[in-house]
Write a protein that holds these residues in place. Structure first.
Motif, mmCIF file in Angstrom:
data_model
loop_
_atom_site.group_PDB
_atom_site.id
_atom_site.type_symbol
_atom_site.label_atom_id
_atom_site.label_comp_id
_atom_site.label_asym_id
_atom_site.label_seq_id
_atom_site.Cartn_x
_atom_site.Cartn_y
_atom_site.Cartn_z
ATOM 1 N N ASN A 1 -57.157 10.614 -66.711
ATOM 2 C CA ASN A 1 -56.704 11.079 -67.808
ATOM 3 C C ASN A 1 -56.093 10.049 -69.318
ATOM 4 O O ASN A 1 -55.954 10.928 -70.382
ATOM 5 N N LEU A 2 -55.548 9.112 -68.177
ATOM 6 C CA LEU A 2 -55.883 7.552 -69.556
ATOM 7 C C LEU A 2 -56.772 7.846 -70.130
ATOM 8 O O LEU A 2 -56.882 7.453 -71.533
ATOM 9 N N TRP A 3 -58.204 7.725 -69.698
ATOM 10 C CA TRP A 3 -59.620 7.422 -70.532
ATOM 11 C C TRP A 3 -58.961 8.671 -71.804
ATOM 12 O O TRP A 3 -59.702 8.625 -72.933
ATOM 13 N N ARG A 4 -59.084 10.031 -71.395
ATOM 14 C CA ARG A 4 -59.041 11.121 -71.911
ATOM 15 C C ARG A 4 -57.643 11.318 -73.265
ATOM 16 O O ARG A 4 -57.493 11.490 -74.631
ATOM 17 N N ILE A 5 -56.890 10.532 -72.451
ATOM 18 C CA ILE A 5 -55.542 10.368 -73.729
ATOM 19 C C ILE A 5 -56.028 9.386 -75.210
ATOM 20 O O ILE A 5 -55.837 9.107 -76.102
ATOM 21 N N LYS A 6 -57.158 8.629 -74.837
ATOM 22 C CA LYS A 6 -57.180 6.843 -75.487
ATOM 23 C C LYS A 6 -56.650 6.267 -75.578
ATOM 24 O O LYS A 6 -55.075 5.644 -76.302
ATOM 25 N N ALA A 7 -56.198 4.995 -74.179
ATOM 26 C CA ALA A 7 -55.691 4.424 -74.084
ATOM 27 C C ALA A 7 -55.857 3.431 -73.071
ATOM 28 O O ALA A 7 -55.705 2.769 -72.331
ATOM 29 N N PHE A 8 -56.795 2.741 -74.008
ATOM 30 C CA PHE A 8 -57.741 1.639 -73.142
ATOM 31 C C PHE A 8 -56.737 0.104 -73.632
ATOM 32 O O PHE A 8 -57.020 -0.258 -72.552
ATOM 33 N N GLN A 9 -55.660 0.062 -74.312
ATOM 34 C CA GLN A 9 -55.329 -0.700 -74.366
ATOM 35 C C GLN A 9 -54.097 -1.196 -73.292
ATOM 36 O O GLN A 9 -54.212 -2.278 -72.985
ATOM 37 N N SER A 10 -54.136 0.097 -72.268
ATOM 38 C CA SER A 10 -53.154 -0.215 -71.454
ATOM 39 C C SER A 10 -54.020 -0.628 -70.317
ATOM 40 O O SER A 10 -52.753 -1.494 -69.262
ATOM 41 N N PHE A 11 -54.925 -1.182 -69.975
ATOM 42 C CA PHE A 11 -55.628 -1.661 -69.110
ATOM 43 C C PHE A 11 -55.467 -3.513 -68.971
ATOM 44 O O PHE A 11 -55.359 -4.019 -68.090
ATOM 45 N N THR A 12 -54.903 -4.036 -69.908
ATOM 46 C CA THR A 12 -53.945 -5.272 -69.795
ATOM 47 C C THR A 12 -53.294 -5.339 -68.646
ATOM 48 O O THR A 12 -52.807 -6.012 -67.746
ATOM 49 N N TRP A 13 -52.525 -3.878 -69.120
ATOM 50 C CA TRP A 13 -51.490 -4.107 -68.006
ATOM 51 C C TRP A 13 -51.631 -3.810 -66.037
ATOM 52 O O TRP A 13 -51.532 -4.220 -65.654
ATOM 53 N N LEU A 14 -52.612 -2.476 -66.560
ATOM 54 C CA LEU A 14 -53.384 -2.288 -65.619
ATOM 55 C C LEU A 14 -54.342 -3.477 -64.188
ATOM 56 O O LEU A 14 -53.649 -3.331 -63.193
ATOM 57 N N LEU A 15 -54.451 -4.165 -65.440
ATOM 58 C CA LEU A 15 -55.829 -5.350 -64.562
ATOM 59 C C LEU A 15 -54.287 -6.493 -63.461
ATOM 60 O O LEU A 15 -54.827 -6.392 -62.551
#
Length: 593
Positions: free
Chosen positions: A360-374
């Motif tokens: 869902n995050l990919w479809r929303i376009k939320a790449f920047q959030s992977f800093t936090w997810l990692l």
């Protein structure tokens, strides 16, 4: 430092029959594109008779030669050597087709090496990810089966360009390649010297990526440490490269480092920031000398001036140093982070719920959030239930910010800040931080009703409609809609409303919509109220009321949102506006932070 520079024609370079060039497994994949390949080809094709062409410097890590096959590690120059060997193989096949097996055999012989047992082996051996593709090409396999697009492109491009040469041009090109083109070969006996030289050599071809510089920095330091350190670090780096295959490794290092420094890291600061972090966190770093002083200028980012200025004012030395670890431990942890990063970006974790939210995050376009997810997924203190709740909140946060068109650059700072949260009260603190930067209900509702879901963000519209569908059926996680690829995003009033083909299929939309329809169509076409999901293409019969023609098919759908459209007696621009407003009110309930 003992260095032996030798200028060689390609004929001389490939002629040593018991040398094999090894591209280490930790190197990046073959990455030259058509531009670099064409430049090399044209440089030789257009070379005036009697002139020479320098192809640059190749750097080898080599021990004393023995009687068997001598395997030389190609530290720098892998892109050129790989490209040249593919070109030579294409030339050999053209000569064979022209009935000149002698020239073909001459080239083929240069592409092989032999040891004491006389068994031929490839002159060039690529790393883990590319070698099978390379051998497939060199042995005449179907290039369409080659996974590396750049390798496949090199073979196909050279085949086309070589086939365009006349026989005379072919012979001239062959002579120029083997006798007029030359390289400067540097043989270095010690690993630490090879990695030190790497940064000082300027090559024609792809600019060094930050990943390549970081690799050289790590391996260069490891090579100066006690025996066994270099091999351990190499192996972890090899696994890191394998894990990140298909992803941008520079993005990994930038987001990983942002999580460690708790601030935004831009590409043009990545190498310097990585080195500063390394020097403060690796035990053996205090012994470094030559690698500290080397300077690298990276590509500039397309960042706002204020963001770059803010970063230039920050000093990594102001950070409180964590407990230092040995280099081998640092390399292992870096590799593990890369493997975790890959599993997150590919939505390939052990949890189907987590994977669904990441998609869902990919479809929303939320790449920047992977800093936090990692950072979040690397914490053992955060369990899966908490992660899923935070992922759901993250979807709402990103949806609201994108729809309200908030600055994207600010996101990297927000997510880097979230990596600094203590484990105690983690979820509560993360939610508070996200809410601080979340648009309120009134702003989001208004923006959602009028937001243009243009083709560039069509997946965001699909995602929104899916969430509306789950709300409509009071979803209990019992079943999900088909994959996005299997669902059509249907524009109820079609895009090409006035084309003859549209009129033949649906009916006369312009007449149905009324005077001034075109200006309203441009404004309303991409609003969410004009969209629905449909599994199959419509099978309609044109009529004077084109919406009624569509309505018959909507009634057959199993999707509740689409079924409801069959209850409308007409569908015009006022209907889109009303439906969009209704979706806006529903949106503030679904995407709640």
């Amino acid at each position: 430092m003992k260095i032996t520079p030798t200028t060689l024609s390609l004929q001389q370079f490939f002629a040593v029959g018991n040398e094999q060039f090894l591209i280490p497994a930790y190197q990046r994949r073959y990455a030259w594109g058509q531009r670099q390949q064409r430049e090399l080809f044209d440089d030789l094709r257009l070379l005036p008779a009697g002139d020479t062409h320098l192809l640059g410097t190749l750097l080898f890590l080599a021990d004393t030669h023995g009687p068997g096959i001598n395997r030389l590690e190609l530290v720098d120059g892998q892109q050129r050597v790989t490209t040249i060997t593919v070109l030579m193989r294409v030339l050999a096949r053209r000569f064979e087709r022209e009935g000149d097996p002698e020239a073909g055999q001459e080239l083929t012989k240069l592409l092989l090496c032999k040891g004491v047992d006389r068994k031929p082996q490839p002159k060039l051996h690529l790393g883990d990810l590319d070698h099978a593709d390379y051998i497939h090409i060199m042995e005449g396999g179907n290039s369409s089966e080659v996974e590396n697009e750049c390798l496949r492109g090199a073979h196909q491009n050279f085949t086309v360009w070589v086939d365009q040469l006349s026989l005379d041009e072919l012979n001239q090109f062959f002579h120029k390649l083997m006798n007029s083109a030359s390289i400067i070969r540097l043989d270095v006996g010690a690993a630490k010297d090879a990695y030190k030289l790497f940064e000082t050599i300027n090559n024609r071809g792809l600019r060094l990526k930050p990943t390549d510089i970081i690799k050289n920095f790590l391996l260069g330091h490891a090579s100066s440490l006690p025996s066994g350190t270099l091999e351990k670090v190499k192996e972890d780096w090899r696994k890191l490269i394998v894990a990140l295959d298909g992803l941008d490794s520079d993005d990994f290092f930038r987001q990983w480092l942002a999580g460690r420094l708790h601030r935004k890291v831009t590409k043009n600061k990545l190498v310097a920031d990585f080195r500063a972090y390394y020097l403060r966190h690796v035990t053996e770093a205090q012994s470094m000398t030559e690698f500290i002083s080397s300077s690298i200028k990276d590509d500039e980012d397309d960042e706002d001036a204020e963001d770059v200025a803010a970063l230039e004012d920050s000093d990594p030395g102001d950070l409180v140093a964590d407990k230092k670890v040995k280099l081998t431990t640092f390399a292992k942890e870096l590799r593990q982070s890369a493997q975790l990063y890959a599993s997150l970006l590919w939505a390939n974790t052990e949890s189907s719920k987590v994977n669904r939210h990441i998609n869902n995050l990919w479809r929303i376009k939320a790449f920047q959030s992977f800093t936090w997810l990692l950072d979040m997924f690397g914490r053992k203190s955060v369990n899966e239930t908490t992660r899923v709740r935070l992922l759901r909140t993250l979807e709402a946060f990103m949806m609201r910010r994108h729809i309200c068109e908030k600055r994207s650059n600010e996101l990297e700072t927000i997510f880097a800040t979230l990596t600094s949260i203590d484990d105690q009260n983690y979820e509560h603190t993360a939610l508070a931080t996200l809410r601080e930067y979340t648009p309120d209900d009134e702003e989001f509702e208004t923006a959602f009703a009028t937001f243009p879901f243009v083709p560039a963000v069509v997946n965001r519209a699909r995602y929104a409609l899916e969430m509306f569908e789950y709300q409509a059926i009071a979803h209990k996680n019992e079943y999900y809609l088909a994959d996005p690829e299997e669902l059509e995003l249907e524009h109820i009033i079609p895009k090409a409303a006035e084309k003859p083909g549209t009129k033949a299929i649906y009916g006369d939309w312009p007449s149905y919509l009324g005077e001034g329809w075109k200006a309203k169509h441009i404004k309303m076409l991409h609003r969410i109220g004009n969209m629905t999901l449909l599994a199959d293409e419509l099978n309609v019969v044109a009529s004077n009321n084109p919406f009624l023609a569509k309505r018959q098919e909507y009634a057959k759908s199993n999707i509740r949102l689409t079924q409801e459209l069959a209850e409308y007696k007409q569908f015009k621009f006022k209907t889109i506006e009303d439906r969009s407003n209704a979706f806006g009110k529903l949106a503030i309930r679904i995407w709640k932070v």
